[in-house]
Scaffold this motif. Sequence first.
Motif, short mmCIF file in Angstrom:
data_model
loop_
_atom_site.label_atom_id
_atom_site.label_comp_id
_atom_site.label_asym_id
_atom_site.label_seq_id
_atom_site.Cartn_x
_atom_site.Cartn_y
_atom_site.Cartn_z
N SER A 1 -34.18 16.13 -73.47
CA SER A 1 -34.59 16.18 -72.07
C SER A 1 -33.86 17.27 -71.30
N ALA A 2 -32.55 17.39 -71.54
CA ALA A 2 -31.77 18.42 -70.85
C ALA A 2 -32.27 19.81 -71.20
N ALA A 3 -32.60 20.01 -72.48
CA ALA A 3 -33.07 21.33 -72.91
C ALA A 3 -34.42 21.67 -72.31
N PHE A 4 -35.36 20.73 -72.37
CA PHE A 4 -36.70 21.01 -71.84
C PHE A 4 -36.69 21.12 -70.31
N THR A 5 -35.91 20.29 -69.63
CA THR A 5 -35.88 20.36 -68.16
C THR A 5 -35.33 21.69 -67.68
N ALA A 6 -34.34 22.23 -68.38
CA ALA A 6 -33.74 23.49 -67.96
C ALA A 6 -34.76 24.63 -67.94
N LEU A 7 -35.83 24.50 -68.73
CA LEU A 7 -36.85 25.56 -68.75
C LEU A 7 -37.53 25.70 -67.40
N ILE A 8 -37.59 24.63 -66.60
CA ILE A 8 -38.21 24.72 -65.28
C ILE A 8 -37.48 25.73 -64.42
N ALA A 9 -36.15 25.59 -64.36
CA ALA A 9 -35.36 26.51 -63.54
C ALA A 9 -35.24 27.88 -64.19
N ASP A 10 -35.23 27.93 -65.54
CA ASP A 10 -35.11 29.21 -66.24
C ASP A 10 -36.32 30.10 -66.04
N GLN A 11 -37.52 29.52 -66.09
CA GLN A 11 -38.72 30.33 -66.27
C GLN A 11 -39.76 30.21 -65.17
N LEU A 12 -39.61 29.27 -64.23
CA LEU A 12 -40.65 29.07 -63.23
C LEU A 12 -40.21 29.47 -61.83
N PRO A 13 -41.12 30.13 -61.09
CA PRO A 13 -40.84 30.35 -59.66
C PRO A 13 -40.98 29.04 -58.89
N SER A 14 -40.47 29.03 -57.66
CA SER A 14 -40.53 27.81 -56.85
C SER A 14 -41.95 27.31 -56.67
N SER A 15 -42.92 28.22 -56.63
CA SER A 15 -44.31 27.83 -56.37
C SER A 15 -44.96 27.10 -57.54
N GLN A 16 -44.30 27.07 -58.71
CA GLN A 16 -44.85 26.34 -59.86
C GLN A 16 -43.99 25.15 -60.28
N ARG A 17 -42.90 24.93 -59.60
CA ARG A 17 -42.01 23.85 -60.02
C ARG A 17 -42.60 22.48 -59.72
N GLY A 18 -43.39 22.37 -58.68
CA GLY A 18 -44.06 21.11 -58.40
C GLY A 18 -45.07 20.77 -59.49
N ALA A 19 -45.79 21.78 -59.96
CA ALA A 19 -46.76 21.55 -61.02
C ALA A 19 -46.06 21.12 -62.32
N ALA A 20 -44.95 21.78 -62.65
CA ALA A 20 -44.22 21.40 -63.86
C ALA A 20 -43.62 20.01 -63.73
N SER A 21 -43.11 19.70 -62.54
CA SER A 21 -42.58 18.37 -62.30
C SER A 21 -43.68 17.32 -62.37
N SER A 22 -44.88 17.70 -61.94
CA SER A 22 -46.03 16.81 -62.06
C SER A 22 -46.33 16.50 -63.53
N ALA A 23 -46.17 17.51 -64.38
CA ALA A 23 -46.36 17.30 -65.82
C ALA A 23 -45.34 16.29 -66.35
#
Length: 411
Positions: free
Chosen positions: A126-148
């Motif tokens: 979980s720690a490894a996959f979650t870190a990809l949100i901050a590593d690779q996504l702009p703020s405008s896509q973090r809601g969509a990734a969090s929705s996933a």
Amino acid sequence: MTDTAKVGARWMTLFSLAWLVIWTVQLTPVQLLLPLQLDTPEDDWIRGVVSSGLVLGIGGLVGIVAGPLVGSISDRSRSTRGRRRPWALVGVWVAAIFLVLTGLSEGPWLVGASWVGVSVGISVASAAFTALIADQLPSSQRGAASSAVGSSQAAGIVLGVGLVVLLGLGVFSGYLLLAAIIAVVGTLSALLLPDPPATASDLPPRSVTRPRLGSLRDRDFAWMLGGRLVANVGNALGTALFLFFLLHGLGQPTAEAQDNLLLLIVVYTVFVVIASVVTGILSDRTGKRRGLTVAATFVQAASGVAIVIVPTFEMTMVAAALMGLGYGSFSTVGLAFATDLLPDEQDHGRDLGIVNVTAALGQLIGPVLGAAFVALVGGFWLVFLMAAVLSVIGGLMTALARQPAPVPAPH
């Protein structure tokens, strides 16, 4: 990283699959397999509830340490194979191995010891996959990734419990199926998701000594973490003992209770997915994540109140829908809100590991508290009442964290 570009559908699909298997192997035992393993005869049913709560609570404590620790190590990794991928693979396979061992175990002590290994593996992945949100996504896509992440949680419960119930699997065969799912799908997701090596700007200089858990000194980040923890305890109180509630609170036979548990989970899932998708998109468009997160906790609280007032199976169905709406919104927008509040770009993995810990710790504390409340009053009304109270408290704590100004994504 503030200069990240938007990712495409392939990235989101692989990321969603990774989280689907994580939630499937974590929550199916919590909702079904562990209670069945540890249930006791009708004249001593409270002992089974207490044993289940202790296994979930104590058995997962080590995993709470593993997530932030691995996140911190991966933040500083200079491996050419990526910072997160090696840890994702380790977590996936540790979880798979210990799922098999949990299925082979008998009695609360051995089951609890094996569940420690499952929890460690899940926390690391979980720690490894979650870190990809901050590593690779702009703020405008973090809601969509969090929705996933949020919608996969609900879908994972349905997938796991549905397969076990509809295929008529026993406890051990259920664990074997879960181990196979995470070993195959988790491995493929980790290998196929991009994970470029860190650049020099991503890493702190070797000579710099950085304060441990320095992010907890950030006022807004700390209030968000506290609220997330308390609200997750409220959710766990409202959901983790559903099977025991059907068996011993409503007096349903075991076969009927298992079928009705699946029905409740389906209702819960439908509303979690709806809430996750809608609020994830809404939070990306408006940027008002804090208000949406707080409102979600009050919807979640209404679920517990409904069961306390009318403790019937029909009202439990309504409560499952309310809990799905509230928790789907809270888990999705709350995670996006957490990524907005990350204090230091060079500690994303560690800090998001801590964010995951608050959710995991809430899900571990909930069953322990629930078992204590059941033992205290000999029933379930206090469990659902406290689920509502803690949900509201978590929302009020979250409201004390200030919403940061949105950062526009680059073109």
